[in-house]
Design a protein around this motif. Structure first.
Motif, PDB file in Angstrom:
ATOM      1  N   THR A 479       0.885  -1.338   0.071  1.00 14.83           N
ATOM      2  CA  THR A 479       0.059  -0.061   0.117  1.00 14.83           C
ATOM      3  C   THR A 479       0.746   1.129   0.027  1.00 14.83           C
ATOM      4  N   SER A 482       2.255   1.609  -3.391  1.00 14.15           N
ATOM      5  CA  SER A 482       1.229   2.152  -4.324  1.00 14.15           C
ATOM      6  C   SER A 482       0.892   3.724  -4.035  1.00 14.15           C
ATOM      7  N   THR A 483       1.020   4.223  -2.939  1.00 15.89           N
ATOM      8  CA  THR A 483       0.573   5.483  -2.737  1.00 15.89           C
ATOM      9  C   THR A 483       1.744   6.365  -2.970  1.00 15.89           C
ATOM     10  N   SER A 485       3.851   5.741  -5.274  1.00 10.40           N
ATOM     11  CA  SER A 485       3.857   5.657  -6.951  1.00 10.40           C
ATOM     12  C   SER A 485       2.851   6.803  -7.350  1.00 10.40           C
ATOM     13  N   SER A 486       1.578   6.743  -6.839  1.00  8.23           N
ATOM     14  CA  SER A 486       0.656   7.648  -7.195  1.00  8.23           C
ATOM     15  C   SER A 486       0.801   9.188  -6.961  1.00  8.23           C
TER      16      SER A 486
END
Length: 525
Positions: A479, A482-483, A485-486
């Motif tokens: 998580t 992913s965060t 990366s966003s």
């Protein structure tokens, strides 16, 4: 407002440079895949990325700690498997030693194997991990936990705490277990005593015997037996006995059977269960003599008091001695007297300081006091000792409690080995003492193995916790990535469109500047 030619040129150059810089930045975002090159690109996003990087570092550290904990606990569990196997063999030998048909040579052979088992256990309880640290020394992992003394006894040199590791934001796990909790702090089945206090005048030699006793129910012993100690067991006749407590109250009905009867002809004695303690009443009558002569025997039995070992420092300059030792205040003694003993250092003829054992350089005193006079008495944490002679400044003594409440596994084996190596005489008391020693050793070995198994169950629970936390940690890491990366990564479609727009705008600006730069007032004449 009139613009000079230099202002027009300067303005267009600045605009051109900004457009070119924007294009370069967009190209960098596309080529590197990172949208936020500097905090100025997105202040809020940059601050959030710092928080996420911090979280990632913590998750990585938790993962490392869990790996360390898993390795340590797995190794400890493997060592305890070996300890259990060795103790099981020791128990088998102990049961074998209880065979009354064995000769002294047979018991000596068993004792020899038990000595080998003690050596194996010494190696196991002094095991080290991959980093060379002792597994069972508690938090004092650089100190060898067990040493064997010249008199054949064993000393535990570690502490009673554990090493903990942070494996989650709100979770710390012990990654080892101290030798104290594993192999030392084991309830002793033989923490009671019995002694003959009165024998009938007509008896030429002792014919009735009461065993030391074995604690079979710890809860009942603590709640009922302790409070009434010491007790008196009196033989009223050849088949009847009576038990009274310390206040003289008749408590015979609480003994097994409830009617105070015993069988004088029982080959292995009469078993008496009383308030969590199992006693054996044995009778050895000469051939042809009736049991009526047994009336009048009295035995005292109860909770065995602690004894104290006193070691005088060889460098002491005076001839003073500390002797005796008794518990004067049980509550204070139980809560305050250090398990490993104390070191007493005199600062003058009567004043002294008390340190925990072992004493290391720089340690602070835990108490201080002065000797009483007539007679000189030294008081430490509820225990009192007699002092003979006049101490000198710097004299030092080590005082260690020999408690009967607990008994280490190695001490159990050492005590049994000594009993088996002692040749039996023809006296009944000698044979009964060996029987009691074997029964005590079996009970204590069972308690020791149960303690090891309970610790292994705890290790299994900790490993299960680590498995659960590992899964959770991996999920949080995914998580987190992913965060990040966003927030950080470049949106290629948007960036490509933006780059085309910036290029078009720059080209248009260049074209318009060319037109504007060629204009003058002469063009209007």
């Amino acid at each position: 407002m009139r613009l000079s030619t230099s202002q027009v040129f300067a303005s267009n150059v600045t605009g051109y440079q900004k457009g070119y810089t924007d294009i370069v930045k967009t190209q960098q975002q596309i080529s590197s895949g990172v949208r936020i090159q500097t905090p100025a690109d997105d202040p809020v996003g940059a601050a959030r990325l710092l928080q996420l990087e911090q979280q990632k570092a913590e998750l990585d550290q938790y993962s490392t700690n869990m790996t360390t904990a898993t390795n340590g606990l797995t190794q400890q569990n493997a060592v305890l498997d070996s300890v259990n196997n060795v103790l099981q063999r020791a128990r088998e030998l102990t049961v074998q030693a209880g065979n009354g048909a064995l000769a002294d040579e047979d018991r000596g052979a068993i004792a020899s194997e038990l000595e080998q088992i003690q050596g194996q256990l010494m190696n196991l309880v002094n095991s080290k991990d991959a980093n060379g640290q002792y597994l069972f020394a508690g938090s004092n992992s650089g100190t060898q936990p067990y040493t064997k003394n010249p008199d054949g006894t064993y000393s535990y040199n570690g502490d009673q705490t554990t090493l903990d590791l942070q494996v989650a934001s709100a979770t710390r796990l012990p990654v080892n277990d101290s030798g104290w909790s594993l192999f030392e702090n084991i309830p002793n089945a033989s923490r009671t005593y019995s002694t003959l206090t009165e024998q009938p005048v007509a008896a030429d030699e002792q014919q009735a015997f009461l065993s030391q006793g074995l604690v079979t129910d710890d809860t009942q012993y603590d709640k009922q037996f302790r409070g009434g100690s010491p007790y008196t067991l009196e033989l009223l006749s050849g088949t009847q006995f009576r038990i009274t407590d310390a206040s003289g109250q008749d408590v015979t009905t609480e003994a097994s059977g409830g009617n105070g009867t015993f069988d004088p002809t029982a080959s292995d004695g009469t078993t008496i269960g009383f308030r969590g303690v199992q006693l054996k009443l044995d009778v050895a009558l000469p051939e042809g003599e009736g049991s009526s002569v047994l009336g009048g025997y009295r035995f005292a039995f109860g909770t065995a008091p602690d004894e104290f070992a006193v070691t005088r420092n060889p460098s002491n300059t005076s001839s003073a001695q500390i002797t005796g030792g008794s518990v004067a205040d049980q509550a204070t003694y139980s809560s305050s007297f250090p398990a490993n003993g104390v070191v007493v250092r005199f600062t003058d003829a009567s004043a002294y300081e008390v340190y925990t054992q072992p004493l290391k350089s720089g340690d602070a005193a835990i108490a201080s006091g002065s000797l009483t006079t007539n007679p000189p008495i030294l008081t430490i944490a509820g225990a009192q000792f007699s002092v003979s002679g006049t101490p000198a400044s710097g004299d030092q003594f080590t005082l260690q409690a020999d408690t009967r409440e607990t008994q280490g596994i190695l001490e159990t084996l050492s005590t049994l080995t000594t009993a088996l190596q002692t040749p039996l005489s023809n006296e009944t008391s000698s044979k009964l003492a060996l029987r009691d020693a074997v029964a005590s050793a079996i009970s204590n070995l069972d308690k020791g193995m149960n303690n090891v198994l309970a610790t292994q169950a705890s290790i299994g629970a900790r490993l299960n916790t680590i498995d659960t936390l590992t899964t959770e940690n991996e999920s949080l890491s995914i998580t987190n990535a992913s965060t990040q990366s966003s927030i950080r990564d470049t949106d290629m479609a948007a960036a490509t469109s933006k780059l085309l727009l910036q290029q078009t705008m720059l080209e248009a600006a260049q074209a318009s500047f060319l037109k504007i730069s060629q204009l003058s007032l002469f063009n209007k004449m």
